[in-house]
Design a protein around this motif. Structure first.
Motif, PDB file in Angstrom:
ATOM      1  N   HIS A  45       0.846  -1.190   0.000  1.00  0.00           N
ATOM      2  CA  HIS A  45       0.000   0.000   0.000  1.00  0.00           C
ATOM      3  C   HIS A  45       0.887   1.247   0.000  1.00  0.00           C
ATOM      4  O   HIS A  45       0.636   2.208  -0.743  1.00  0.00           O
ATOM      5  CB  HIS A  45      -0.893   0.043   1.244  1.00  0.00           C
ATOM      6  CG  HIS A  45      -1.917  -1.038   1.314  1.00  0.00           C
ATOM      7  ND1 HIS A  45      -1.833  -2.094   2.175  1.00  0.00           N
ATOM      8  CD2 HIS A  45      -3.075  -1.224   0.622  1.00  0.00           C
ATOM      9  CE1 HIS A  45      -2.879  -2.885   2.038  1.00  0.00           C
ATOM     10  NE2 HIS A  45      -3.645  -2.384   1.085  1.00  0.00           N
ATOM     11  N   CYS A  62       1.202   3.999  -2.929  1.00  0.00           N
ATOM     12  CA  CYS A  62       0.690   5.327  -2.599  1.00  0.00           C
ATOM     13  C   CYS A  62       1.799   6.380  -2.595  1.00  0.00           C
ATOM     14  O   CYS A  62       1.587   7.532  -2.992  1.00  0.00           O
ATOM     15  CB  CYS A  62       0.004   5.284  -1.233  1.00  0.00           C
ATOM     16  SG  CYS A  62      -0.749   6.831  -0.723  1.00  0.00           S
ATOM     17  N   ASP A  64       0.666   9.968   3.361  1.00  0.00           N
ATOM     18  CA  ASP A  64      -0.397  10.134   2.361  1.00  0.00           C
ATOM     19  C   ASP A  64      -1.420   9.012   2.472  1.00  0.00           C
ATOM     20  O   ASP A  64      -2.632   9.260   2.357  1.00  0.00           O
ATOM     21  CB  ASP A  64       0.221  10.169   0.963  1.00  0.00           C
ATOM     22  CG  ASP A  64      -0.754  10.706  -0.082  1.00  0.00           C
ATOM     23  OD1 ASP A  64      -1.698  11.430   0.309  1.00  0.00           O
ATOM     24  OD2 ASP A  64      -0.594  10.397  -1.274  1.00  0.00           O
ATOM     25  N   ALA A  65      -0.961   7.781   2.696  1.00  0.00           N
ATOM     26  CA  ALA A  65      -1.877   6.645   2.829  1.00  0.00           C
ATOM     27  C   ALA A  65      -2.814   6.839   4.017  1.00  0.00           C
ATOM     28  O   ALA A  65      -4.028   6.598   3.924  1.00  0.00           O
ATOM     29  CB  ALA A  65      -1.084   5.346   2.976  1.00  0.00           C
ATOM     30  N   LYS A  88      -3.701   9.684   5.456  1.00  0.00           N
ATOM     31  CA  LYS A  88      -4.630  10.781   5.163  1.00  0.00           C
ATOM     32  C   LYS A  88      -5.787  10.296   4.300  1.00  0.00           C
ATOM     33  O   LYS A  88      -6.947  10.645   4.533  1.00  0.00           O
ATOM     34  CB  LYS A  88      -3.892  11.919   4.453  1.00  0.00           C
ATOM     35  CG  LYS A  88      -2.989  12.735   5.366  1.00  0.00           C
ATOM     36  CD  LYS A  88      -2.290  13.848   4.574  1.00  0.00           C
ATOM     37  CE  LYS A  88      -1.409  14.699   5.481  1.00  0.00           C
ATOM     38  NZ  LYS A  88      -0.695  15.769   4.725  1.00  0.00           N
ATOM     39  N   ARG A  89      -5.467   9.499   3.288  1.00  0.00           N
ATOM     40  CA  ARG A  89      -6.527   8.992   2.404  1.00  0.00           C
ATOM     41  C   ARG A  89      -7.490   8.079   3.165  1.00  0.00           C
ATOM     42  O   ARG A  89      -8.713   8.141   2.962  1.00  0.00           O
ATOM     43  CB  ARG A  89      -5.902   8.234   1.226  1.00  0.00           C
ATOM     44  CG  ARG A  89      -5.102   9.103   0.287  1.00  0.00           C
ATOM     45  CD  ARG A  89      -4.622   8.298  -0.920  1.00  0.00           C
ATOM     46  NE  ARG A  89      -3.665   9.040  -1.731  1.00  0.00           N
ATOM     47  CZ  ARG A  89      -3.206   8.623  -2.902  1.00  0.00           C
ATOM     48  NH1 ARG A  89      -3.630   7.461  -3.407  1.00  0.00           N
ATOM     49  NH2 ARG A  89      -2.339   9.344  -3.580  1.00  0.00           N
ATOM     50  N   VAL A  90      -6.937   7.231   4.028  1.00  0.00           N
ATOM     51  CA  VAL A  90      -7.780   6.340   4.822  1.00  0.00           C
ATOM     52  C   VAL A  90      -8.713   7.148   5.715  1.00  0.00           C
ATOM     53  O   VAL A  90      -9.925   6.868   5.797  1.00  0.00           O
ATOM     54  CB  VAL A  90      -6.914   5.386   5.679  1.00  0.00           C
ATOM     55  CG1 VAL A  90      -7.763   4.721   6.766  1.00  0.00           C
ATOM     56  CG2 VAL A  90      -6.274   4.323   4.800  1.00  0.00           C
ATOM     57  N   ARG A 140      -9.949   9.971   5.340  1.00  0.00           N
ATOM     58  CA  ARG A 140     -11.026  10.626   4.592  1.00  0.00           C
ATOM     59  C   ARG A 140     -12.154   9.664   4.244  1.00  0.00           C
ATOM     60  O   ARG A 140     -13.267  10.096   3.953  1.00  0.00           O
ATOM     61  CB  ARG A 140     -10.467  11.256   3.298  1.00  0.00           C
ATOM     62  CG  ARG A 140      -9.634  12.507   3.513  1.00  0.00           C
ATOM     63  CD  ARG A 140      -9.495  13.306   2.220  1.00  0.00           C
ATOM     64  NE  ARG A 140      -8.727  12.579   1.209  1.00  0.00           N
ATOM     65  CZ  ARG A 140      -7.417  12.736   1.008  1.00  0.00           C
ATOM     66  NH1 ARG A 140      -6.730  13.584   1.765  1.00  0.00           N
ATOM     67  NH2 ARG A 140      -6.796  12.061   0.065  1.00  0.00           N
ATOM     68  N   GLN A 141     -11.848   8.372   4.285  1.00  0.00           N
ATOM     69  CA  GLN A 141     -12.810   7.384   3.796  1.00  0.00           C
ATOM     70  C   GLN A 141     -13.472   6.536   4.893  1.00  0.00           C
ATOM     71  O   GLN A 141     -14.629   6.155   4.747  1.00  0.00           O
ATOM     72  CB  GLN A 141     -12.111   6.425   2.818  1.00  0.00           C
ATOM     73  CG  GLN A 141     -11.614   7.089   1.551  1.00  0.00           C
ATOM     74  CD  GLN A 141     -12.745   7.580   0.668  1.00  0.00           C
ATOM     75  OE1 GLN A 141     -13.803   6.979   0.594  1.00  0.00           O
ATOM     76  NE2 GLN A 141     -12.528   8.705  -0.006  1.00  0.00           N
TER      77      GLN A 141
END
Length: 277
Positions: free
Chosen positions: A168, A172, A177-178, A180-182, A184-185
């Motif tokens: 991952h 990514c 960054d990984a 932060k994306r998690v 958000r979801q």
């Protein structure tokens, strides 16, 4: 184990072996024939699944099948000990023999190996847990056997929790960054675990305030440094190449959890026989 989920599994296992019938047994015995048999340990082991897995197979084949003596899950057996006593129609006992033995030999093997790992860290405040490295179709049963052996369970599936692993991160670009994306979801109720193999990655995880930091394939000296750096700010999991020879030294570094894929992917099946009375 949830009986609702276990029931269709056992049906599939029986169908795989029985298919259109047992031509040998059906030619020799009638529905009126009755028998008495035992599951016997042929080596020392930790019992798993006798009443919850083995006996239901025979009961499905004929509800008139009953059991007498049974060794409870988690109990130790010596060579020659009776694990399960079966009484019922001969056809049902013979038809279910191989399926039931295949399953409990596997489950006892996992429980026995898990118990050895748990014994190796006796006195230390750390958990032994499994992984998703399970036999397809047997995950629920194999993870149950880990608990029987005194271990604990990691994720049952990819939907159980967030684990950001090396691939991952590579895809990514960074842990930061990984994460932060998690965030958000996924809901705030789901914890985030990140796999690390360097001290720099551990520091990045702390900066991201992740809940669980996995120390993957680190030597014990590096693990000790990571534990001091984390200082209780995250749950610490050690993983990668853990064996009975190394698990105590890993536990002594101060980690909270040690995950061992070998509990399920490499446990040898125990030798159990079905002996006629």
């Amino acid at each position: 184990m949830d009986a609702y989920l276990l029931d269709p599994l056992l049906d599939r296992f029986i169908h795989e072996d029985l298919e259109h019938g047992d031509i040998t047994t059906d030619a020799i015995f009638t529905d009126k024939d009755q028998s008495h048999a035992y599951f016997t340990a042929r080596e020392p082991l930790v019992a798993a699944g006798m009443a919850k897995v083995a006996w239901p197979i025979f009961s499905k084949l004929n509800p008139k099948t009953t059991y007498g003596r049974v060794l409870q899950d988690g109990k130790h057996a010596d060579k020659g000990d009776i694990l399960l006593e079966l009484i019922g129609p001969t056809r049902a006992l013979l038809r279910g023999e191989r399926v039931a033995l295949n399953l409990v030999q596997r489950l006892c093997g996992i429980a026995t190996l898990t118990a050895a790992f748990v014994a190796a860290i006796d006195g230390l405040d750390v958990k032994i847990v499994d992984t998703r490295k399970t036999t397809p179709g047997l995950r629920m049963l194999e993870k149950y056997a880990v608990r029987v052996g005194g271990g604990s369970n990691h994720r049952f599936s990819l939907s159980d929790g967030v684990m950001i692993k090396d691939n991952h991160i590579a895809a990514c670009g960074s842990i930061t960054d990984a994460v932060k994306r998690v965030r958000r979801q996924v809901p705030h109720t789901i914890n985030i675990e990140v796999e690390t193999d360097t001290m720099a990655q551990v520091e990045e995880c702390l900066a991201c305030r992740v809940g669980v930091i996995m120390l993957d394939n680190m030597d014990t000296k590096t693990m000790e440094e990571a534990v001091k750096l984390i200082d209780g700010r995250a749950v610490i999991e050690a993983s990668g190449g853990v064996s009975l020879d190394t698990v105590r030294a890993i536990a002594e570094t101060g980690v909270d959890v040690i995950s061992v894929g070998g509990l399920t992917h490499s446990a040898p099946a125990c030798d159990i026989g079905m002996d006629w009375c």
